[in-house]
Design an enzyme around this catalytic site. Structure first.
Site, PDB file in Angstrom:
ATOM      1  N   HIS A 262       0.866  -1.085   0.031  1.00 30.03           N
ATOM      2  CA  HIS A 262       0.046   0.022   0.006  1.00 30.03           C
ATOM      3  C   HIS A 262       0.885   1.141   0.092  1.00 30.03           C
ATOM      4  O   HIS A 262       0.553   2.323  -0.862  1.00 30.03           O
ATOM      5  CB  HIS A 262      -0.838  -0.246   1.208  1.00 30.03           C
ATOM      6  CG  HIS A 262      -1.677   1.438   1.284  1.00 30.03           C
ATOM      7  ND1 HIS A 262      -2.754   1.613   0.823  1.00 30.03           N
ATOM      8  CD2 HIS A 262      -1.470   2.375   2.042  1.00 30.03           C
ATOM      9  CE1 HIS A 262      -3.365   2.714   1.113  1.00 30.03           C
ATOM     10  NE2 HIS A 262      -2.460   3.378   1.817  1.00 30.03           N
ATOM     11  N   GLU A 263       1.882   1.373   0.918  1.00 31.67           N
ATOM     12  CA  GLU A 263       2.770   2.496   0.810  1.00 31.67           C
ATOM     13  C   GLU A 263       3.476   2.637  -0.352  1.00 31.67           C
ATOM     14  O   GLU A 263       3.951   3.875  -0.814  1.00 31.67           O
ATOM     15  CB  GLU A 263       3.760   2.342   2.160  1.00 31.67           C
ATOM     16  CG  GLU A 263       2.995   2.395   3.460  1.00 31.67           C
ATOM     17  CD  GLU A 263       1.971   3.629   3.738  1.00 31.67           C
ATOM     18  OE1 GLU A 263       1.967   4.533   3.206  1.00 31.67           O
ATOM     19  OE2 GLU A 263       0.877   3.198   4.582  1.00 31.67           O
TER      20      GLU A 263
ATOM     21  N   HIS B 294       2.991   8.717  -6.867  1.00 27.93           N
ATOM     22  CA  HIS B 294       3.897  10.141  -6.920  1.00 27.93           C
ATOM     23  C   HIS B 294       4.641   9.873  -8.319  1.00 27.93           C
ATOM     24  O   HIS B 294       4.668  10.828  -9.315  1.00 27.93           O
ATOM     25  CB  HIS B 294       4.888  10.081  -5.859  1.00 27.93           C
ATOM     26  CG  HIS B 294       5.703  11.179  -5.806  1.00 27.93           C
ATOM     27  ND1 HIS B 294       6.644  11.570  -5.107  1.00 27.93           N
ATOM     28  CD2 HIS B 294       5.580  12.380  -6.490  1.00 27.93           C
ATOM     29  CE1 HIS B 294       7.377  12.324  -5.294  1.00 27.93           C
ATOM     30  NE2 HIS B 294       6.669  13.182  -5.929  1.00 27.93           N
TER      31      HIS B 294
END
Length: 224
Positions: A94-95, A102
C-alpha cells in the site's frame, strides 16, 4: 441533532479502530510464501514499477507506515519492515502504491501534496482562531476559522481517493506478482479495506465538526 451525529461518529470510529487492530493482529500471524518480509515486498514492488529513487526505511511505532514524497522514502514500522505476513505484505505494498502514484503524477496525490503547506498552517491555528471568534463573538474571526477548518475537511476528503487508489494498486501488484494467492489475497484486501474505513470516518467527523461551527456562526449572525 449535531451532538447525536458526533456521538455516532465517535462510536463508529472506535468500532473501526478496534476492528482494524483485530484484523491486523490476526493477519500478522498468517505467513506469505518464500519468507518475504515487508521490506522485501516494498523493494520488489518499487523495482518492478521502475522506481529507483525511493528508499525503504524502518520507523518506530505501530501502524506508523507512510510514504514521504518530499524525501522519496517508504517508511515501514518494525512489524511490517521485518514481518512475513499477510498484514505486512498489504501495508508495505500500500505504501509503495503511494510511491507509484507519485511517480505517475496521480492527480489527487498532487492536489493533496499542494495543499499540505496551507493545511499544516490551518491545523496549527484553526482551533485558536475559532475559540477567539466564539469567545469574542467576532463574526469575521469566526468566519476565518471556518474557512481554515473547511480546508482541513477538504483535505480529508481528497485523501480518500488517494488511499483507495494506493490499495487498489497494491492489491493488483500483490496478485500479479504472486505474493498473495487464493488463500491470502482476500485477507490482504480485507486488511486494507478496514484501514480505508478509518479515513472515511475521519473525513465524516471533520465534516460534522465543520457543520457544527457553521451552525454556531449562523446562530450568532441571527442574534446580532
Amino acid at each position: 441533532m449535531v451532538y447525536v451525529l458526533f456521538i455516532v461518529i465517535a462510536l463508529v470510529s472506535f468500532a473501526v479502530q478496534r476492528t482494524l487492530q483485530s484484523k491486523f493482529e490476526r493477519y500478522s500471524k498468517i505467513p506469505i510464501p518464500y519468507g518475504l518480509t515487508g521490506r522485501d515486498i516494498a523493494m520488489r514492488m518499487l523495482q518492478e514499477n521502475g522506481i529507483n529513487d525511493v528508499s525503504v526505511t524502518q520507523v518506530d511505532g505501530h501502524l506508523t507506515d507512510h510514504y514521504n514524497p518530499a524525501t522519496h522514502t517508504v517508511n515501514l514500522s518494525r512489524d511490517v519492515y521485518y514481518g512475513n505476513s499477510v498484514a505486512a505484505a498489504a501495508v508495505a505494498a500500500h505504501e509503495c502504491g503511494h510511491a507509484v502514484q507519485h511517480a505517475r503524477s496521480y492527480s489527487f496525490l498532487n492536489l493533496r501534496s499542494a495543499l499540505v503547506p496551507f493545511v499544516s498552517f490551518a491545523s496549527n491555528w484553526v482551533q485558536w482562531i475559532l475559540l477567539i471568534g466564539i469567545l469574542t463573538i467576532q463574526a469575521a474571526i469566526m468566519l476565518l476559522g471556518i474557512i481554515l477548518f473547511a480546508a482541513t475537511t477538504l483535505f480529508s476528503f481528497i485523501t480518500l481517493p488517494v488511499e483507495i487508489n494506493a490499495s487498489q494498486r497494491a492489491l493488483a501488484w500483490l496478485n500479479g506478482a504472486g505474493v498473495t494467492d487464493a488463500s491470502t489475497h482476500d485477507k490482504a484486501k480485507d486488511a486494507l479495506k478496514w484501514a480505508a474505513y478509518t479515513y472515511v470516518v475521519a473525513a465524516l467527523g471533520s465534516l460534522a465538526t465543520l457543520v457544527y461551527y457553521i451552525i454556531i456562526f449562523a446562530g450568532g449572525r441571527r442574534d446580532s
